[in-house]
Design a protein around this motif. Structure first.
Motif, PDB file in Angstrom:
ATOM      1  N   LEU A  34      -4.365   0.982   8.473  1.00 28.90           N
ATOM      2  CA  LEU A  34      -4.208  -0.360   9.017  1.00 28.90           C
ATOM      3  C   LEU A  34      -3.071  -0.312  10.021  1.00 28.90           C
ATOM      4  O   LEU A  34      -1.985   0.189   9.699  1.00 28.90           O
ATOM      5  CB  LEU A  34      -3.880  -1.333   7.881  1.00 28.90           C
ATOM      6  CG  LEU A  34      -3.527  -2.756   8.249  1.00 28.90           C
ATOM      7  CD1 LEU A  34      -4.766  -3.486   8.751  1.00 28.90           C
ATOM      8  CD2 LEU A  34      -2.974  -3.476   7.030  1.00 28.90           C
ATOM      9  N   LEU A  35      -3.300  -0.787  11.249  1.00 19.95           N
ATOM     10  CA  LEU A  35      -2.233  -0.850  12.238  1.00 19.95           C
ATOM     11  C   LEU A  35      -1.420  -2.099  11.957  1.00 19.95           C
ATOM     12  O   LEU A  35      -1.916  -3.221  12.034  1.00 19.95           O
ATOM     13  CB  LEU A  35      -2.805  -0.881  13.651  1.00 19.95           C
ATOM     14  CG  LEU A  35      -1.783  -0.871  14.782  1.00 19.95           C
ATOM     15  CD1 LEU A  35      -0.914   0.386  14.724  1.00 19.95           C
ATOM     16  CD2 LEU A  35      -2.482  -0.955  16.128  1.00 19.95           C
ATOM     17  N   TYR A  36      -0.159  -1.911  11.602  1.00 20.59           N
ATOM     18  CA  TYR A  36       0.715  -3.016  11.212  1.00 20.59           C
ATOM     19  C   TYR A  36       2.087  -2.805  11.833  1.00 20.59           C
ATOM     20  O   TYR A  36       2.713  -1.764  11.621  1.00 20.59           O
ATOM     21  CB  TYR A  36       0.812  -3.081   9.684  1.00 20.59           C
ATOM     22  CG  TYR A  36       1.685  -4.183   9.164  1.00 20.59           C
ATOM     23  CD1 TYR A  36       1.310  -5.511   9.298  1.00 20.59           C
ATOM     24  CD2 TYR A  36       2.874  -3.901   8.537  1.00 20.59           C
ATOM     25  CE1 TYR A  36       2.105  -6.525   8.821  1.00 20.59           C
ATOM     26  CE2 TYR A  36       3.686  -4.911   8.057  1.00 20.59           C
ATOM     27  CZ  TYR A  36       3.293  -6.220   8.207  1.00 20.59           C
ATOM     28  OH  TYR A  36       4.093  -7.238   7.745  1.00 20.59           O
ATOM     29  N   LYS A  37       2.505  -3.773  12.605  1.00 22.86           N
ATOM     30  CA  LYS A  37       3.809  -3.715  13.287  1.00 22.86           C
ATOM     31  C   LYS A  37       3.970  -2.420  14.082  1.00 22.86           C
ATOM     32  O   LYS A  37       5.012  -1.772  14.052  1.00 22.86           O
ATOM     33  CB  LYS A  37       4.941  -3.889  12.289  1.00 22.86           C
ATOM     34  CG  LYS A  37       4.984  -5.263  11.648  1.00 22.86           C
ATOM     35  CD  LYS A  37       6.194  -5.432  10.768  1.00 22.86           C
ATOM     36  CE  LYS A  37       6.212  -6.842  10.181  1.00 22.86           C
ATOM     37  NZ  LYS A  37       7.388  -7.064   9.327  1.00 22.86           N
ATOM     38  N   GLY A  38       2.904  -2.026  14.767  1.00 23.73           N
ATOM     39  CA  GLY A  38       2.957  -0.881  15.657  1.00 23.73           C
ATOM     40  C   GLY A  38       2.828   0.480  15.016  1.00 23.73           C
ATOM     41  O   GLY A  38       3.004   1.502  15.673  1.00 23.73           O
ATOM     42  N   ARG A  39       2.515   0.530  13.717  1.00 29.28           N
ATOM     43  CA  ARG A  39       2.326   1.827  13.072  1.00 29.28           C
ATOM     44  C   ARG A  39       1.192   1.724  12.060  1.00 29.28           C
ATOM     45  O   ARG A  39       0.861   0.643  11.594  1.00 29.28           O
ATOM     46  CB  ARG A  39       3.607   2.321  12.397  1.00 29.28           C
ATOM     47  CG  ARG A  39       4.091   1.444  11.279  1.00 29.28           C
ATOM     48  CD  ARG A  39       5.473   1.911  10.777  1.00 29.28           C
ATOM     49  NE  ARG A  39       5.866   1.121   9.626  1.00 29.28           N
ATOM     50  CZ  ARG A  39       5.717   1.486   8.361  1.00 29.28           C
ATOM     51  NH1 ARG A  39       5.192   2.657   8.076  1.00 29.28           N
ATOM     52  NH2 ARG A  39       6.100   0.719   7.382  1.00 29.28           N
ATOM     53  N   PHE A  40       0.600   2.869  11.738  1.00 24.89           N
ATOM     54  CA  PHE A  40      -0.473   2.893  10.757  1.00 24.89           C
ATOM     55  C   PHE A  40       0.118   2.998   9.359  1.00 24.89           C
ATOM     56  O   PHE A  40       1.006   3.812   9.109  1.00 24.89           O
ATOM     57  CB  PHE A  40      -1.417   4.072  11.008  1.00 24.89           C
ATOM     58  CG  PHE A  40      -2.293   3.856  12.207  1.00 24.89           C
ATOM     59  CD1 PHE A  40      -3.379   2.993  12.136  1.00 24.89           C
ATOM     60  CD2 PHE A  40      -2.021   4.483  13.403  1.00 24.89           C
ATOM     61  CE1 PHE A  40      -4.180   2.775  13.238  1.00 24.89           C
ATOM     62  CE2 PHE A  40      -2.823   4.279  14.514  1.00 24.89           C
ATOM     63  CZ  PHE A  40      -3.894   3.422  14.432  1.00 24.89           C
ATOM     64  N   VAL A  41      -0.359   2.145   8.474  1.00 21.17           N
ATOM     65  CA  VAL A  41       0.096   2.123   7.088  1.00 21.17           C
ATOM     66  C   VAL A  41      -1.114   2.017   6.176  1.00 21.17           C
ATOM     67  O   VAL A  41      -2.207   1.664   6.612  1.00 21.17           O
ATOM     68  CB  VAL A  41       1.051   0.931   6.818  1.00 21.17           C
ATOM     69  CG1 VAL A  41       2.296   1.030   7.675  1.00 21.17           C
ATOM     70  CG2 VAL A  41       0.356  -0.396   7.040  1.00 21.17           C
ATOM     71  N   LYS A  42      -0.909   2.315   4.904  1.00 16.23           N
ATOM     72  CA  LYS A  42      -1.948   2.072   3.911  1.00 16.23           C
ATOM     73  C   LYS A  42      -2.014   0.565   3.694  1.00 16.23           C
ATOM     74  O   LYS A  42      -0.992  -0.115   3.698  1.00 16.23           O
ATOM     75  CB  LYS A  42      -1.610   2.772   2.602  1.00 16.23           C
ATOM     76  CG  LYS A  42      -1.585   4.277   2.709  1.00 16.23           C
ATOM     77  CD  LYS A  42      -1.169   4.883   1.394  1.00 16.23           C
ATOM     78  CE  LYS A  42      -1.010   6.380   1.519  1.00 16.23           C
ATOM     79  NZ  LYS A  42      -0.502   6.971   0.274  1.00 16.23           N
ATOM     80  N   ALA A  43      -3.187   0.028   3.499  1.00 15.22           N
ATOM     81  CA  ALA A  43      -3.349  -1.419   3.359  1.00 15.22           C
ATOM     82  C   ALA A  43      -2.503  -1.960   2.216  1.00 15.22           C
ATOM     83  O   ALA A  43      -1.922  -3.030   2.327  1.00 15.22           O
ATOM     84  CB  ALA A  43      -4.810  -1.770   3.167  1.00 15.22           C
ATOM     85  N   HIS A  44      -2.385  -1.219   1.106  1.00 13.38           N
ATOM     86  CA  HIS A  44      -1.606  -1.735  -0.018  1.00 13.38           C
ATOM     87  C   HIS A  44      -0.113  -1.770   0.300  1.00 13.38           C
ATOM     88  O   HIS A  44       0.626  -2.554  -0.269  1.00 13.38           O
ATOM     89  CB  HIS A  44      -1.892  -0.948  -1.308  1.00 13.38           C
ATOM     90  CG  HIS A  44      -1.348   0.432  -1.323  1.00 13.38           C
ATOM     91  ND1 HIS A  44      -2.058   1.507  -0.838  1.00 13.38           N
ATOM     92  CD2 HIS A  44      -0.169   0.927  -1.773  1.00 13.38           C
ATOM     93  CE1 HIS A  44      -1.324   2.604  -0.994  1.00 13.38           C
ATOM     94  NE2 HIS A  44      -0.188   2.272  -1.539  1.00 13.38           N
ATOM     95  N   ASP A  45       0.376  -0.941   1.255  1.00 18.83           N
ATOM     96  CA  ASP A  45       1.785  -0.997   1.660  1.00 18.83           C
ATOM     97  C   ASP A  45       2.105  -2.295   2.385  1.00 18.83           C
ATOM     98  O   ASP A  45       3.180  -2.836   2.256  1.00 18.83           O
ATOM     99  CB  ASP A  45       2.140   0.185   2.564  1.00 18.83           C
ATOM    100  CG  ASP A  45       2.177   1.508   1.826  1.00 18.83           C
ATOM    101  OD1 ASP A  45       2.196   1.481   0.563  1.00 18.83           O
ATOM    102  OD2 ASP A  45       2.174   2.544   2.486  1.00 18.83           O
ATOM    103  N   ARG A  46       1.156  -2.800   3.156  1.00 18.50           N
ATOM    104  CA  ARG A  46       1.368  -4.038   3.887  1.00 18.50           C
ATOM    105  C   ARG A  46       1.509  -5.225   2.940  1.00 18.50           C
ATOM    106  O   ARG A  46       2.259  -6.144   3.187  1.00 18.50           O
ATOM    107  CB  ARG A  46       0.208  -4.303   4.856  1.00 18.50           C
ATOM    108  CG  ARG A  46       0.513  -5.491   5.758  1.00 18.50           C
ATOM    109  CD  ARG A  46      -0.756  -6.021   6.392  1.00 18.50           C
ATOM    110  NE  ARG A  46      -0.544  -7.201   7.165  1.00 18.50           N
ATOM    111  CZ  ARG A  46      -0.238  -8.400   6.691  1.00 18.50           C
ATOM    112  NH1 ARG A  46      -0.026  -8.572   5.428  1.00 18.50           N
ATOM    113  NH2 ARG A  46      -0.106  -9.450   7.468  1.00 18.50           N
TER     114      ARG A  46
END
Length: 50
Positions: A34-46
Protein backbone atom coordinates in the motif's frame (compact mmCIF):
# COMPACT_ATOMS: atom_id res chain seq x y z
CA UNK A 1 -15.76 -7.77 -14.62
CA UNK A 2 -12.74 -5.48 -15.01
CA UNK A 3 -12.21 -6.62 -18.58
CA UNK A 4 -15.68 -5.43 -19.60
CA UNK A 5 -15.67 -2.16 -17.67
CA UNK A 6 -15.25 1.08 -19.62
CA UNK A 7 -11.64 1.38 -18.47
CA UNK A 8 -10.94 -2.27 -19.24
CA UNK A 9 -12.35 -1.89 -22.75
CA UNK A 10 -10.33 1.28 -23.32
CA UNK A 11 -7.10 -0.40 -22.23
CA UNK A 12 -7.79 -3.44 -24.41
CA UNK A 13 -8.52 -1.20 -27.41
CA UNK A 14 -5.13 0.48 -26.84
CA UNK A 15 -3.36 -2.86 -26.91
CA UNK A 16 -3.13 -3.61 -23.18
CA UNK A 17 -5.09 -6.87 -23.16
CA UNK A 18 -2.41 -8.73 -21.21
CA UNK A 19 -2.18 -5.95 -18.61
CA UNK A 20 -5.93 -6.10 -18.02
CA UNK A 21 -5.75 -9.89 -17.69
CA UNK A 22 -2.86 -9.68 -15.21
CA UNK A 23 -4.53 -6.99 -13.10
CA UNK A 24 -7.77 -8.98 -13.00
CA UNK A 25 -6.20 -12.03 -11.36
CA UNK A 26 -7.45 -12.76 -7.85
CA UNK A 27 -5.80 -14.42 -4.86
CA UNK A 28 -2.37 -14.43 -6.51
CA UNK A 29 -0.45 -12.91 -3.60
CA UNK A 30 -0.83 -13.18 0.17
CA UNK A 31 0.00 -9.49 0.65
CA UNK A 32 -0.29 -6.38 -1.45
CA UNK A 33 1.79 -3.26 -0.76
CA UNK A 34 0.00 0.00 0.00
CA UNK A 35 1.46 3.39 -0.95
CA UNK A 36 1.06 5.49 2.19
CA UNK A 37 2.68 8.86 2.85
CA UNK A 38 5.08 8.36 -0.05
CA UNK A 39 6.29 4.87 0.83
CA UNK A 40 5.06 1.31 0.45
CA UNK A 41 3.86 -0.32 3.66
CA UNK A 42 1.94 -3.42 4.65
CA UNK A 43 -1.76 -2.59 4.90
CA UNK A 44 -1.89 -3.66 8.56
CA UNK A 45 0.95 -1.19 9.39
CA UNK A 46 -1.18 1.70 8.16
CA UNK A 47 -4.01 0.77 10.54
CA UNK A 48 -1.73 1.68 13.46
CA UNK A 49 -1.81 5.36 12.37
CA UNK A 50 -5.57 5.66 12.60
Amino acid sequence: MIRDSSNGRELRERGYEQDVAQCSRMDVFKAVPLLYKGRFVKAHDRSKDQ
